[in-house]
Design a protein around this motif. Structure first.
Motif, short mmCIF file in Angstrom:
data_model
loop_
_atom_site.label_atom_id
_atom_site.label_comp_id
_atom_site.label_asym_id
_atom_site.label_seq_id
_atom_site.Cartn_x
_atom_site.Cartn_y
_atom_site.Cartn_z
N ARG A 67 0.85 -1.19 0.00
CA ARG A 67 0.00 0.00 0.00
C ARG A 67 0.89 1.24 0.00
O ARG A 67 1.95 1.25 0.61
N LEU A 69 0.97 5.32 0.86
CA LEU A 69 0.33 6.37 1.62
C LEU A 69 1.06 7.67 1.35
O LEU A 69 2.24 7.81 1.69
N ALA A 78 -5.13 9.09 12.43
CA ALA A 78 -6.16 8.09 12.13
C ALA A 78 -6.17 7.69 10.66
O ALA A 78 -6.61 6.59 10.32
N ASP A 79 -5.68 8.59 9.78
CA ASP A 79 -5.59 8.24 8.36
C ASP A 79 -4.51 7.20 8.11
O ASP A 79 -4.49 6.57 7.05
N VAL A 80 -3.61 7.02 9.06
CA VAL A 80 -2.54 6.04 8.93
C VAL A 80 -2.92 4.73 9.62
O VAL A 80 -2.84 3.65 9.03
N THR A 81 -3.35 4.83 10.87
CA THR A 81 -3.60 3.63 11.67
C THR A 81 -5.01 3.08 11.51
O THR A 81 -5.23 1.88 11.69
N GLY A 82 -5.97 3.94 11.18
CA GLY A 82 -7.38 3.53 11.16
C GLY A 82 -8.12 4.16 12.33
O GLY A 82 -7.52 4.79 13.21
N SER A 83 -9.43 3.98 12.38
CA SER A 83 -10.24 4.61 13.42
C SER A 83 -11.52 3.81 13.64
O SER A 83 -11.87 2.93 12.84
N ARG A 96 -12.14 0.40 11.60
CA ARG A 96 -11.79 0.38 10.18
C ARG A 96 -10.28 0.51 10.07
O ARG A 96 -9.70 1.53 10.42
N GLY A 98 -6.55 1.09 8.86
CA GLY A 98 -5.93 2.04 7.96
C GLY A 98 -4.94 1.37 7.02
O GLY A 98 -4.73 0.15 7.05
N PRO A 99 -4.29 2.15 6.17
CA PRO A 99 -3.36 1.57 5.17
C PRO A 99 -2.13 0.93 5.78
O PRO A 99 -1.40 0.23 5.08
N THR A 117 1.55 13.07 13.06
CA THR A 117 1.22 11.99 12.13
C THR A 117 2.43 11.11 11.87
O THR A 117 2.31 9.89 11.73
#
Length: 322
Positions: A67, A69, A78-83, A96, A98-99, A117
């Motif tokens: 993937r 990023l 959260a855009d990296v790890t998920g949330s 959900r 993340g990438p 981040t």
């Protein structure tokens, strides 16, 4: 698997990647050594020299998930790890991913996102896990981060903190290709008749894990280990250095030396293996004194001076730890 298998399969992987990334066998060997040693790699170079292409090609040749990023100033952790998101059907919060939940993550232009981040990668790079709102999720092995950075354009960027730089096993630069190599890039592009290039997998995820485990059979004689320690200590005592390489640096030098020896088909480390990976393993871990920027002194130059001033061992004894 044994170290000779690592060498044979490693050369096949390098041959496959070399059909796309032309004329950079040395840097590609360093990247593969970092992956085989189980670490993360920082690709720092000018734009357009194949950093992203290298990461994608290795993922294809190794047969593992990939993937990409793109790091931007507005990217959130959260855009990296998920949330956690609210699911109206179950009336509950569900995670959900993340990438970062992949095998090979390309952190493109990692220095363009704020430190908050950037720090979202720290736990994943060191512990191979992610913690979100008090819940820890294990990352499926193998897991590696290949990060890219632009070394000349600093407007709108956030330098990586020393703690995060130390998490990268090594730093690699490609440099400009020779004219013949650059023409070969153009020729292959015309022969493909399309922009994208596809590589057939040479190995797969379980095989890569077996190759990484085989490095534990590469022996390191005591004098070689003491030579590694002396190199790391030499960076701390150098008059131009403010902060030298930590014990994590000497450990990285050990792991990379074993991987380099295995890629050469050997089950033992020689001083030349240590010398080959010393600058990529140590240069990004040292901090020069502030006045050194006036003299245009580079960390790689300091490591090279330490290499020249530290005598290499000549002993042929067996390692005591075994």
């Amino acid at each position: 698997m044994n170290p000779r298998d690592v060498g044979a399969l490693g050369q096949q992987v390098l041959d496959a990647v070399g059909t796309v990334v032309v004329g950079k066998r040395g840097p590609l060997e360093l990247v593969l050594a970092g992956i085989l040693a189980g670490g993360n790699v920082l690709l720092e170079d000018l734009p357009g020299l194949g950093k992203t292409l290298t990461a994608r090609s290795f993922a294809q040749a190794l047969g593992i998930g990939f993937r990409r990023l793109q790091f931007t100033p507005d990217l959130l952790p959260a855009d990296v790890t998920g949330s956690f998101l609210y699911d109206q059907r179950s009336h509950d919060f569900t995670f959900r991913a993340g990438p970062i939940f992949t095998n090979l993550l390309l952190a493109d232009e990692i220095n363009r996102t704020p430190p908050k981040t950037q720090a979202a990668l720290l736990e994943a790079m060191q512990e191979k896990q992610v913690s979100v709102e008090g819940t820890t999720y294990q990352l499926e092995p193998p897991f590696h981060v290949l990060a890219t950075a632009n070394p000349i354009e600093y407007e709108g960027t956030y330098p990586l903190p020393e703690a995060q730089l130390d998490r990268f096993l090594l730093k690699v630069s490609f440099g400009y290709p020779e004219p013949d190599e650059e023409w070969e890039v153009l020729r292959r592009r015309m022969a493909r008749r399309r922009e994208e290039s596809e590589l057939r997998p040479v190995v797969d995820g379980p095989t890569l894990l077996a190759l990484q485990a085989a490095l534990e059979d590469v022996v390191v004689e005591d004098s070689i280990g003491q030579y590694i320690v002396a190199l790391a200590a030499g960076t701390r005592a150098h008059p131009q250095v403010l902060v030298g390489a930590s014990p994590r640096g000497s450990l990285a030098l050990l792991l990379l030396s074993r991987a380099w020896a295995a890629l050469d088909g050997r089950d033992f480390v020689v001083p030349e293996d240590v010398k080959a990976v010393a600058i990529p393993a140590l240069a990004h871990r040292i901090t020069l004194r502030p006045e050194m920027w006036l003299r245009r002194v580079e960390p790689a130059t300091v490591v090279a001076e330490v290499l020249n001033s530290t005598p290499a061992p000549v002993s042929g004894a067996l390692p005591r730890y075994s």
